[in-house]
Design a protein around this motif. Structure first.
Motif, short mmCIF file in Angstrom:
data_model
loop_
_atom_site.label_atom_id
_atom_site.label_comp_id
_atom_site.label_asym_id
_atom_site.label_seq_id
_atom_site.Cartn_x
_atom_site.Cartn_y
_atom_site.Cartn_z
N VAL A 121 -25.09 -19.00 -4.58
CA VAL A 121 -24.72 -20.67 -4.34
C VAL A 121 -25.23 -21.11 -3.02
CG1 VAL A 121 -22.89 -22.46 -4.10
CG2 VAL A 121 -22.69 -20.57 -5.89
N ILE A 122 -26.02 -22.30 -2.92
CA ILE A 122 -26.43 -22.73 -1.91
C ILE A 122 -25.73 -24.21 -1.73
CG2 ILE A 122 -28.61 -23.65 -0.77
CD1 ILE A 122 -28.75 -20.79 -1.46
N TYR A 123 -25.09 -24.00 -0.42
CA TYR A 123 -24.28 -25.31 0.08
C TYR A 123 -25.30 -25.89 1.47
CZ TYR A 123 -20.22 -27.86 1.42
OH TYR A 123 -19.17 -28.87 1.72
N LEU A 124 -25.64 -27.03 1.12
CA LEU A 124 -26.34 -27.67 2.23
C LEU A 124 -25.64 -28.74 2.99
CD1 LEU A 124 -29.62 -28.71 0.13
CD2 LEU A 124 -29.28 -26.43 1.44
N LEU A 125 -25.76 -28.57 4.30
CA LEU A 125 -24.87 -29.53 5.16
C LEU A 125 -25.93 -30.30 6.35
CD1 LEU A 125 -21.90 -27.51 5.99
CD2 LEU A 125 -21.96 -29.58 4.72
N ASP A 126 -25.35 -31.38 6.79
CA ASP A 126 -26.00 -31.93 7.91
C ASP A 126 -25.47 -31.30 9.03
OD1 ASP A 126 -27.69 -33.47 6.31
OD2 ASP A 126 -26.63 -35.20 6.33
N ALA A 127 -26.12 -31.27 9.90
CA ALA A 127 -25.67 -31.06 11.30
C ALA A 127 -24.43 -31.59 12.08
CB ALA A 127 -26.68 -31.13 12.45
N ASP A 128 -24.13 -32.99 11.53
CA ASP A 128 -22.93 -33.56 12.05
C ASP A 128 -21.83 -33.70 10.96
OD1 ASP A 128 -24.35 -35.45 10.36
OD2 ASP A 128 -24.14 -37.18 11.49
N SER A 129 -21.72 -32.65 9.95
CA SER A 129 -21.06 -32.92 9.13
C SER A 129 -19.43 -32.03 9.39
CB SER A 129 -21.45 -31.97 7.81
OG SER A 129 -22.50 -32.86 7.27
N LEU A 130 -18.51 -32.74 8.76
CA LEU A 130 -17.04 -32.15 9.10
C LEU A 130 -16.85 -31.55 7.60
CD1 LEU A 130 -15.49 -34.51 11.36
CD2 LEU A 130 -16.53 -32.36 11.89
N VAL A 131 -16.42 -30.34 7.47
CA VAL A 131 -16.15 -29.80 6.01
C VAL A 131 -14.78 -29.40 5.86
CG1 VAL A 131 -16.91 -28.00 4.51
CG2 VAL A 131 -18.47 -28.63 6.53
N ASP A 132 -14.28 -29.89 4.66
CA ASP A 132 -12.78 -29.57 4.09
C ASP A 132 -12.52 -28.01 4.06
OD1 ASP A 132 -10.18 -30.68 2.83
OD2 ASP A 132 -11.11 -29.06 1.69
N LYS A 133 -11.54 -27.52 4.67
CA LYS A 133 -11.35 -26.10 4.64
C LYS A 133 -11.39 -25.41 3.17
CE LYS A 133 -6.70 -24.71 4.70
NZ LYS A 133 -5.60 -23.91 5.46
N HIS A 134 -11.29 -26.25 2.14
CA HIS A 134 -11.17 -25.65 0.94
C HIS A 134 -12.49 -26.11 0.06
CE1 HIS A 134 -6.86 -24.90 1.26
NE2 HIS A 134 -6.51 -26.25 1.56
N ALA A 135 -13.54 -26.50 0.72
CA ALA A 135 -14.95 -26.95 0.31
C ALA A 135 -15.48 -25.93 -0.69
CB ALA A 135 -15.83 -27.52 1.30
N LEU A 136 -15.66 -24.62 -0.35
CA LEU A 136 -16.50 -23.70 -0.90
C LEU A 136 -15.52 -23.43 -2.11
CD1 LEU A 136 -18.27 -21.71 1.98
CD2 LEU A 136 -19.13 -23.54 0.16
N LYS A 137 -14.26 -23.23 -2.12
CA LYS A 137 -13.54 -22.82 -3.34
C LYS A 137 -13.47 -23.79 -4.51
CE LYS A 137 -10.71 -19.28 -1.53
NZ LYS A 137 -9.50 -18.68 -1.03
#
Length: 161
Positions: A121-137
């Motif tokens: 799985v590929i997960y693309l983010l921008d450099a100024d992103s804040l990610v939810d701790k459950h994002a990948l699951k």
């Protein structure tokens, strides 16, 4: 004759189509198909971040990525960088995989990173992103093992809101 055709058209649209669309939308909200489906094994995920002179935001993003609730042996962080500032020095504290980009644009930069990616799985983010701790699951719960897919799921927001 024309009037009865117009009335028939409005009858079909407003009396039949819209209520069916409403019921279908409501049922999708109440019973989502992927709702927290438990997987037997979690896939390996490559998190790719393309950067260019992002020293003011990259550390917070990488800290956020490292707090994601996902097994460390099942994810990798790849940074592809075309910076002239301290972005790369900051990123080295969080990831070993930094791909040099000559600054030919974001598309070619992401392609360079994809060549290094090992993830299912590929997960693309921008450099100024804040990610939810459950994002990948949450993301992988939407995926099926037998069918490849592209998910437009947003489990991140940028720092501007």
């Amino acid at each position: 004759m024309v009037v009865s055709v117009i009335y028939g058209f409005f009858f079909v649209i407003f009396i039949i189509y819209f209520p069916l669309l409403y019921v279908a939308s409501l049922s999708a909200l109440i019973w989502p198909r992927h709702a927290e489906r438990k997987r037997k094994t979690l896939p390996f995920v490559s998190i790719i971040i393309a950067t260019k002179n992002e020293e003011s935001v990259i550390e917070q993003t990488l800290q956020c990525v490292h707090t994601i609730d996902y097994p460390k042996n099942k994810k990798e962080v790849i940074l592809v960088d075309a910076s002239t500032d301290r972005t790369r020095d900051i990123a080295r504290r969080y990831t070993k995989t930094i791909v040099n980009d000559p600054g030919t644009g974001k598309g070619p930069a992401l392609n360079r990173a994809l060549r290094k990616a090992r993830g299912d799985v590929i997960y693309l983010l921008d450099a100024d992103s804040l990610v939810d701790k459950h994002a990948l699951k949450t993301l992988v719960s939407c995926l099926d093992d037998q069918h490849p897919a592209c998910i437009g799921l947003s489990c991140a927001r940028n720092k501007k809101g």
